[in-house]
Design a protein around this motif. Structure first.
Motif, PDB file in Angstrom:
ATOM      1  N   ILE A 588      42.189  42.371 -27.670  1.00 52.14           N
ATOM      2  CA  ILE A 588      43.204  42.765 -27.326  1.00 52.14           C
ATOM      3  C   ILE A 588      44.402  43.436 -27.031  1.00 52.14           C
ATOM      4  O   ILE A 588      43.900  44.964 -28.660  1.00 52.14           O
ATOM      5  CB  ILE A 588      43.809  41.672 -28.385  1.00 52.14           C
ATOM      6  N   LYS A 589      45.686  43.697 -26.753  1.00 50.57           N
ATOM      7  CA  LYS A 589      46.411  45.369 -26.430  1.00 50.57           C
ATOM      8  C   LYS A 589      47.687  45.159 -27.065  1.00 50.57           C
ATOM      9  O   LYS A 589      48.069  43.561 -27.681  1.00 50.57           O
ATOM     10  CB  LYS A 589      46.601  45.454 -25.481  1.00 50.57           C
ATOM     11  N   VAL A 590      48.279  45.517 -28.740  1.00 44.26           N
ATOM     12  CA  VAL A 590      49.010  45.761 -29.186  1.00 44.26           C
ATOM     13  C   VAL A 590      49.805  47.329 -28.895  1.00 44.26           C
ATOM     14  O   VAL A 590      48.949  48.472 -29.432  1.00 44.26           O
ATOM     15  CB  VAL A 590      48.962  45.609 -30.414  1.00 44.26           C
ATOM     16  N   LYS A 603      50.285  47.518 -38.420  1.00 49.87           N
ATOM     17  CA  LYS A 603      50.232  46.438 -37.665  1.00 49.87           C
ATOM     18  C   LYS A 603      48.890  46.541 -37.130  1.00 49.87           C
ATOM     19  O   LYS A 603      48.343  44.947 -36.554  1.00 49.87           O
ATOM     20  CB  LYS A 603      50.983  47.116 -36.262  1.00 49.87           C
ATOM     21  N   LEU A 604      48.002  47.568 -37.291  1.00 49.26           N
ATOM     22  CA  LEU A 604      46.288  47.258 -37.383  1.00 49.26           C
ATOM     23  C   LEU A 604      45.670  46.217 -37.988  1.00 49.26           C
ATOM     24  O   LEU A 604      45.433  45.376 -37.535  1.00 49.26           O
ATOM     25  CB  LEU A 604      45.807  48.419 -37.044  1.00 49.26           C
ATOM     26  N   LYS A 606      47.915  43.251 -39.318  1.00 53.24           N
ATOM     27  CA  LYS A 606      47.889  42.025 -39.834  1.00 53.24           C
ATOM     28  C   LYS A 606      47.285  41.801 -38.633  1.00 53.24           C
ATOM     29  O   LYS A 606      46.879  40.563 -38.596  1.00 53.24           O
ATOM     30  CB  LYS A 606      49.348  42.411 -39.516  1.00 53.24           C
ATOM     31  N   SER A 607      47.397  42.027 -37.230  1.00 48.37           N
ATOM     32  CA  SER A 607      46.643  42.222 -35.682  1.00 48.37           C
ATOM     33  C   SER A 607      45.033  41.575 -35.546  1.00 48.37           C
ATOM     34  O   SER A 607      44.874  40.940 -35.367  1.00 48.37           O
ATOM     35  CB  SER A 607      46.844  43.087 -34.495  1.00 48.37           C
ATOM     36  N   GLU A 609      44.086  40.280 -38.177  1.00 51.42           N
ATOM     37  CA  GLU A 609      43.553  39.195 -39.296  1.00 51.42           C
ATOM     38  C   GLU A 609      43.785  37.837 -37.584  1.00 51.42           C
ATOM     39  O   GLU A 609      43.303  36.638 -38.398  1.00 51.42           O
ATOM     40  CB  GLU A 609      44.431  38.614 -39.751  1.00 51.42           C
ATOM     41  N   THR A 610      44.439  38.417 -36.724  1.00 47.04           N
ATOM     42  CA  THR A 610      43.909  37.258 -35.463  1.00 47.04           C
ATOM     43  C   THR A 610      42.567  36.952 -34.593  1.00 47.04           C
ATOM     44  O   THR A 610      43.043  35.964 -33.907  1.00 47.04           O
ATOM     45  CB  THR A 610      45.259  37.111 -34.871  1.00 47.04           C
ATOM     46  N   LEU A 611      42.188  38.007 -35.053  1.00 46.79           N
ATOM     47  CA  LEU A 611      41.066  38.226 -33.981  1.00 46.79           C
ATOM     48  C   LEU A 611      40.302  37.557 -34.556  1.00 46.79           C
ATOM     49  O   LEU A 611      39.761  37.410 -35.803  1.00 46.79           O
ATOM     50  CB  LEU A 611      41.006  40.061 -34.313  1.00 46.79           C
ATOM     51  N   LEU A 617      40.632  45.431 -30.853  1.00 50.26           N
ATOM     52  CA  LEU A 617      42.142  45.457 -30.696  1.00 50.26           C
ATOM     53  C   LEU A 617      42.167  46.919 -30.281  1.00 50.26           C
ATOM     54  O   LEU A 617      41.183  48.021 -31.036  1.00 50.26           O
ATOM     55  CB  LEU A 617      42.408  44.843 -32.279  1.00 50.26           C
ATOM     56  N   VAL A 619      45.215  49.500 -30.089  1.00 46.72           N
ATOM     57  CA  VAL A 619      46.186  49.844 -30.081  1.00 46.72           C
ATOM     58  C   VAL A 619      46.950  51.165 -29.799  1.00 46.72           C
ATOM     59  O   VAL A 619      46.236  52.639 -30.286  1.00 46.72           O
ATOM     60  CB  VAL A 619      46.299  49.250 -32.167  1.00 46.72           C
TER      61      VAL A 619
END
Length: 827
Positions: A588-590, A603-604, A606-607, A609-611, A617, A619
């Motif tokens: 997943i790219k952020v 942001k890392l 929080k992101s 937590e969705t994985l 991830l 970033v």
């Protein structure tokens, strides 16, 4: 009128063309000892590295084309060997060795400067070069084409040296930079150079700072060995000497022209030498610095061309145009970074004993919400009296050139930091922010000058006795968990008003955050609530970390990749962890570019937590400290740090989410090796022993707790206690017990207090810390102080009477600490 010009690069060629534009009637002769004139000196490193592919693009004009266009007699490969000012003639040696003289009415000297080549053993060996002109460039380029240059050593960490480091790296060589000073980039301050050090290490350049070269020797058919005075040896196939240059003053000196105190050719404000018919420009001259009034040497092409235009007018029309002087505005590309400087840095101001203040900010090149914003680190120096701007330094990626020019113009016009906020900037999200970084630096400086913010500089914090101050980290708890400054307590800015009672009012308060903004806001809150001595760390943790971090020894992890398979500290890596094939992993790219710290790490978090476990991830961020923070976050959370890479000021981090079991397995087992002490006594000697033992235990890195019960409470009472309401028994205990640690007695030989005073005297005379100093050391070392609630109730001791860092607990609290300890002492 006959004009003779010595030197056909930059100043000389520009002056010749300007003289012709001023008059068609003059005879103009231009002598150049080399083969080329008017070439792009500053572009030479980029041709060597292959960035500039065509050699011809280095030449602004050929001698023939230049001579024809401006009707100038251009004589290349003709070296002026002597000047006779009385006879008004020069002696010239041609390429074939023949010599002749040429007369002049007015003479312009533009001989430039020559590279320094110290008399070191082996310095003339093949493969050792300097870079100053096209001929040097051709020799280096030819050598690299004929030899397999895998390793290159650059001696000198100045602008040219680092530009060559990048270009030799671009050409495929492994590069090491050797510098006698403790930093690269001499015109900027250490704290700013430290940011460049970080970037060079990320790019795989090996840094040998505070090292001096002793000599060179041949190593095999094509190799060289570079010997340091410290005993270090480096093997290489190519060595570039970038130690510096010195003005070419031989012609002027032998002609009897005045040489100034900086050892350059003396000129007056009209650029006229001590002989009225001879003028001089460029690298060879010295001229008073506009800020200091003292002569200095300035080896930059911009001022040389400015001087050439002025001198041409004065030679043709008489001395009418005055030269205002140069302040040393320079800029360089160092891999992805841009480094720029103008005016006087703090270290030079300090050297010249000129009082100054400084402000450091970390801002974005343009609006953070618009894609592509990169970080820009700016430091300005200014007068503490009237705010006159002395200098500016910038390390960044985009927009650095625009900002440094604004600072330079302000300095040259004698402007102040207040003028910075008055500059009207063109604003649109792709180009700037509504508050441009230049204006922000002016606002920060203004706050310092007005006293609204009291600055704390990184050197002051590094050298501070933290036992005498309260150091507060106002970042979030998540940021603090990733690491901070030893001895700091974490009170997030947003919690400060509710937790203000945790900060003592009787000693200085030092605040810090990520880049300085939250520390400033916190200082406003504390000052407005009665705190007198509050200081904010200028540049925040970013500046402090970069400045105090020791450089890794070359060859010990500063060039390798960082991944989940590696335990090395963060360095650049462009390959992902090989533990698991990339095809099996969902990524997943952020995008966190343009967001200031702590934005990217939050942001890392929080992101992630969705994985689901096993997903990765990626970033992207422009905060240079983000890869380090991300790796630290992974260590604390048990997730897997896969890799990091950087390009163009954008840092890309890959992290993999771990399963709950893997997270638990990654956490080290809790070792029950803590230490607990129960202090039951208020005897001076027993209390001393308690804090000595506690400090010794804390030095091992273990958890240490002291439980103060009954008489032991007297050891942690404040000297200046607030008035509290007590019942009759509390008042009686208060009269009978020591009021604070200064009143404690010896268990034996007290002799009505004489023994205690003697003990303190002997400790002081033998350099042993006092009880109060040992107690503060324990606090700084993280020793936990717990006061027994039951003892306080019985003896009428109120919480307000005890030290601020003391917590209150009961027997259950003590038993919990004791169960995790392998040493429990009752004193």
């Amino acid at each position: 009128m006959k004009y003779v010009i010595v030197g056909g690069v930059a100043g000389g060629a520009t002056a010749a063309a300007r003289i012709r534009r001023n008059t068609e009637k003059a005879e103009i002769i231009l002598f150049e000892k080399g083969e080329h004139i008017s070439y792009a000196n500053c572009g030479l490193p980029y041709y060597i590295g292959g960035v500039i592919e065509e050699r011809d693009r280095l030449f602004v004009q050929t001698p023939a084309a230049f001579g024809k266009r401006f009707n100038i007699d251009v004589r290349t490969r003709s070296e002026v060997t002597a000047v006779d000012v009385a006879a008004k003639q020069v002696t010239v040696r041609k390429a074939d060795g023949s010599v002749y003289t040429e007369s002049y009415d007015k003479l312009l000297l533009s001989p430039g400067a020559s590279p320094v080549r110290p008399p070191l053993s082996g310095i003339d060996l093949p493969g050792i070069f300097t870079l100053r002109n096209v001929s040097d460039t051709d020799r280096i380029k030819g050598y690299m084409q004929q030899h397999n240059v895998k390793r290159a050593v650059i001696v000198g960490g100045g602008f040219i040296g680092l530009e060559m480091a990048e270009n030799l790296h671009h050409a495929g060589a492994e590069v090491a930079v050797v510098e006698m000073a403790d930093q690269v980039m001499g015109p900027i301050d250490y704290s700013m150079a430290a940011l460049v050090h970080e970037h060079l290490l990320q790019k795989g350049v090996k840094l040998y700072l505070k090292q001096a070269v002793e000599g060179f020797e041949k190593n095999g058919e094509e190799g060289l060995t570079v010997h340091f005075k410290s005993g270090i040896k480096l093997d290489a196939e190519l060595v570039l000497l970038s130690i510096g240059v010195r003005p070419e003053t031989r012609l002027a000196s032998e002609a009897g022209l005045k040489i100034g105190e900086a050892r350059g050719i003396y000129v007056n404000e009209y650029l006229q030498t001590s002989d009225e018919s001879v003028y001089a420009v460029g690298d060879a001259i010295e001229f008073p610095h506009p800020l200091t009034g003292k002569p200095w040497l300035n080896y930059l092409a911009g001022p040389a061309n400015r001087q050439a235009r002025i001198v041409a007018d004065n030679m043709v029309f008489g001395n009418k145009v005055k030269y205002e002087g140069a302040i040393g505005t320079s800029i360089a590309k160092v891999f992805d970074q841009t480094v720029a400087s103008t005016g006087l840095p703090a270290k030079r101001l300090k050297q010249m004993e000129i009082p100054y203040l400084s402000a450091t900010i970390h801002s974005s090149s343009h609006a953070g919400y618009y894609p592509g914003a990169s970080q820009m680190d700016i430091k300005i120096t200014f007068s503490p009296e009237d705010g006159k701007l002395y200098g500016a330094q910038i390390v960044g990626y985009d927009g650095v050139d625009k900002r440094i020019d604004e600072y330079a113009l302000t300095i040259k016009r004698g402007g102040t930091v207040y003028d910075l906020v008055c500059l009207e900037h063109a604003y649109a999200p792709p180009f700037s922010s509504a508050k441009d970084p230049v204006a922000i630096s002016g606002y920060v400086a203004g706050n310092i000058l007005s006293g609204k913010m009291t600055p704390l500089y990184w050197r002051e914090l590094q050298q501070a006795d933290l036992s005498k101050v309260t150091l507060v980290d106002v970042r979030t708890a998540d940021e603090f968990a990733l690491g901070g400054i030893k001895g700091a307590v974490n009170i997030p800015l947003d919690d400060l008003r509710q937790r203000m009672q945790e900060i003592p009012t009787d000693k200085p308060v030092y605040l810090y955050c990520g880049v300085g903004l939250r520390g400033y806001l916190a200082s406003n809150i504390l000052k407005d609530n009665g705190y007198k001595d509050v200081r904010n760390l200028i540049g925040g943790l970013k500046t402090y970390r970069a400045a105090v971090a020791p450089l890794p020894a070359p060859g010990t992890g500063n060039t390798g990749g960082t991944s989940c398979c590696s335990s090395s500290s963060f360095t650049e890596s462009t390959s992902a962890c090989e533990c698991k094939p990339e095809t099996e992993v969902k990524v997943i790219k952020v995008d966190a570019c343009g967001i200031q710290c702590p934005g990217p790490i939050l942001k890392l978090k929080k992101s992630m937590e969705t994985l689901v476990p096993g997903e990765r991830l990626e970033v992207r961020a422009t905060d240079a400290g983000f890869p380090r923070d991300a790796e630290a976050w992974c260590r604390t959370t048990g997730n897997r740090f896969i890799s990091s890479a950087s390009e163009g000021g954008v840092y890309k981090v890959m992290v993999e989410k771990a399963t709950p079991c893997a997270v638990e397995a990654s956490r080290p087992a809790v070792e029950e090796h803590g230490k607990t002490f129960i202090l039951f006594s208020d005897d001076l000697d027993k209390t001393l022993a308690t804090f000595v033992l506690a400090n010794g235990a804390a030095a091992t890195g273990k958890k240490v707790t002291i439980f103060f019960t009954f008489w032991g409470l007297n050891a942690i009472k404040k000297v200046n206690k607030p008035k509290v309401k007590k019942d009759i028994f509390g008042k009686m205990f208060g009269m009978m017990l020591p009021s604070d640690s200064l009143q404690l007695k010896l268990s034996k030989m007290n002799m009505l207090g004489i023994g205690a005073k003697m003990m303190r005297y002997l400790m002081r005379s033998k350099g042993i810390d006092s009880l109060e100093s040992l107690r503060q050391q324990a606090i700084d070392n993280g020793v936990e102080f717990i006061a027994c609630q039951m003892s306080m109730d019985v003896m009428g001791v109120k919480r307000e009477e005890l030290l601020d860092n003391v917590t209150v607990g009961g027997v259950a609290t003590y038993m919990d600490r004791a169960e995790q300890a392998n040493v429990n002492l009752f004193i």
